[in-house]
Motif scaffolding. Sequence first.
Motif, mmCIF file in Angstrom:
data_model
loop_
_atom_site.group_PDB
_atom_site.id
_atom_site.type_symbol
_atom_site.label_atom_id
_atom_site.label_comp_id
_atom_site.label_asym_id
_atom_site.label_seq_id
_atom_site.Cartn_x
_atom_site.Cartn_y
_atom_site.Cartn_z
ATOM 1 N N GLU A 54 14.797 -11.054 4.017
ATOM 2 C CA GLU A 54 13.567 -11.068 4.806
ATOM 3 C C GLU A 54 12.408 -11.718 4.059
ATOM 4 O O GLU A 54 11.647 -12.495 4.617
ATOM 5 N N ASP A 55 12.253 -11.389 2.777
ATOM 6 C CA ASP A 55 11.178 -11.969 1.975
ATOM 7 C C ASP A 55 11.555 -11.885 0.501
ATOM 8 O O ASP A 55 12.544 -11.250 0.121
ATOM 9 N N LEU A 56 10.745 -12.524 -0.342
ATOM 10 C CA LEU A 56 11.042 -12.612 -1.765
ATOM 11 C C LEU A 56 10.987 -11.258 -2.452
ATOM 12 O O LEU A 56 11.820 -10.945 -3.316
ATOM 13 N N SER A 57 10.021 -10.431 -2.078
ATOM 14 C CA SER A 57 9.884 -9.124 -2.728
ATOM 15 C C SER A 57 11.081 -8.223 -2.416
ATOM 16 O O SER A 57 11.582 -7.514 -3.290
ATOM 17 N N HIS A 58 11.541 -8.237 -1.173
ATOM 18 C CA HIS A 58 12.716 -7.441 -0.793
ATOM 19 C C HIS A 58 13.950 -7.924 -1.559
ATOM 20 O O HIS A 58 14.745 -7.129 -2.066
ATOM 21 N N PHE A 59 14.116 -9.232 -1.676
ATOM 22 C CA PHE A 59 15.239 -9.787 -2.420
ATOM 23 C C PHE A 59 15.175 -9.375 -3.889
ATOM 24 O O PHE A 59 16.166 -8.928 -4.470
ATOM 25 N N SER A 60 14.006 -9.515 -4.507
ATOM 26 C CA SER A 60 13.841 -9.197 -5.928
ATOM 27 C C SER A 60 14.138 -7.724 -6.200
ATOM 28 O O SER A 60 14.790 -7.376 -7.188
ATOM 29 N N PHE A 61 13.636 -6.850 -5.311
ATOM 30 C CA PHE A 61 13.870 -5.418 -5.475
ATOM 31 C C PHE A 61 15.359 -5.092 -5.393
ATOM 32 O O PHE A 61 15.899 -4.358 -6.234
ATOM 33 N N ALA A 62 16.030 -5.623 -4.385
ATOM 34 C CA ALA A 62 17.457 -5.358 -4.194
ATOM 35 C C ALA A 62 18.288 -5.937 -5.342
ATOM 36 O O ALA A 62 19.252 -5.317 -5.797
ATOM 37 N N PHE A 63 17.906 -7.120 -5.808
ATOM 38 C CA PHE A 63 18.650 -7.778 -6.892
ATOM 39 C C PHE A 63 18.541 -6.967 -8.189
ATOM 40 O O PHE A 63 19.542 -6.734 -8.882
ATOM 41 N N LYS A 64 17.332 -6.530 -8.506
ATOM 42 C CA LYS A 64 17.131 -5.755 -9.739
ATOM 43 C C LYS A 64 17.848 -4.420 -9.665
ATOM 44 O O LYS A 64 18.414 -3.939 -10.655
#
Length: 268
Positions: free
Chosen positions: A244-254
């Motif tokens: 959905e967005d960069l912040s959601h991706f970064s959170f899930a990836f970490k």
Amino acid sequence: MQNTGKPKIGYSCHYTSSREGEQFVPEHVFSYQISGILTISDGQKQYKFNPGDYRFIRRNHLIKFNKQPPPNGEFKSVSVYLDQHTLLEFSMAYGFSTNGHFDGDAILNLNPQTLYKSFIESLTPYQQNDVQINTNLQNLKIRECILILLQSNPEIKDILFDFSEPGKIDLEGFMEKNFHFNVQLKRFAYLTGRSLATFKRDFKKIFNTTPSRWLQNRRLQEAYYLLKEKRKTASDVYLELGFEDLSHFSFAFKKRYGISPSKLFLLM
């Protein structure tokens, strides 16, 4: 096959680059590129359309697209939506039917034709903001568009008048090809020839997890590969993989790998 009442002739105008994400194409679309460049991907192939190009996008496909305006200019395109209701009425009125199912590309690059040019020019008066296209006039223009397509490309009738719905297909293979599209589960279910309930049940049998959980894990797995092996940035990856967005991706990836995507990129 109900008539949704949505506009059947539409214009797209952008002054800045526009990545509108993923889109499910519910109806056939005939389009003309007025200015700027449109890049479309169906997950298997990429298509590039320059000013003056005509295209036909088949219904029941998933696509991603990027609209790039020219320097100091505006991206412009016009599209005619050929809905199933109108096509069914047309086929009954004129006696058209298919010779068989068309299994070709999702997007067709149409060769320029004089009839295409004159048809698009006839739509020009309706690009003005103060002009509303009457519904009856829209319907006439849609039928004109169908007749022009048939005269210019007789074989296109096997696309236009194929009213069958997607049949039941290999679920695992389909998901591996299309996991990066960010669409609702009901779209995946429909395109694999299943009800939503059957889709979820079959999915559980094959993957031993829920569709939502599998999609996130599969996208994160692909993201790790693209960051580490292909040296792509987090900004490119999240868009490419349907987050959905960069912040959601970064959170899930970490949460999954214990390191942020930007740090992984710097470490490689």
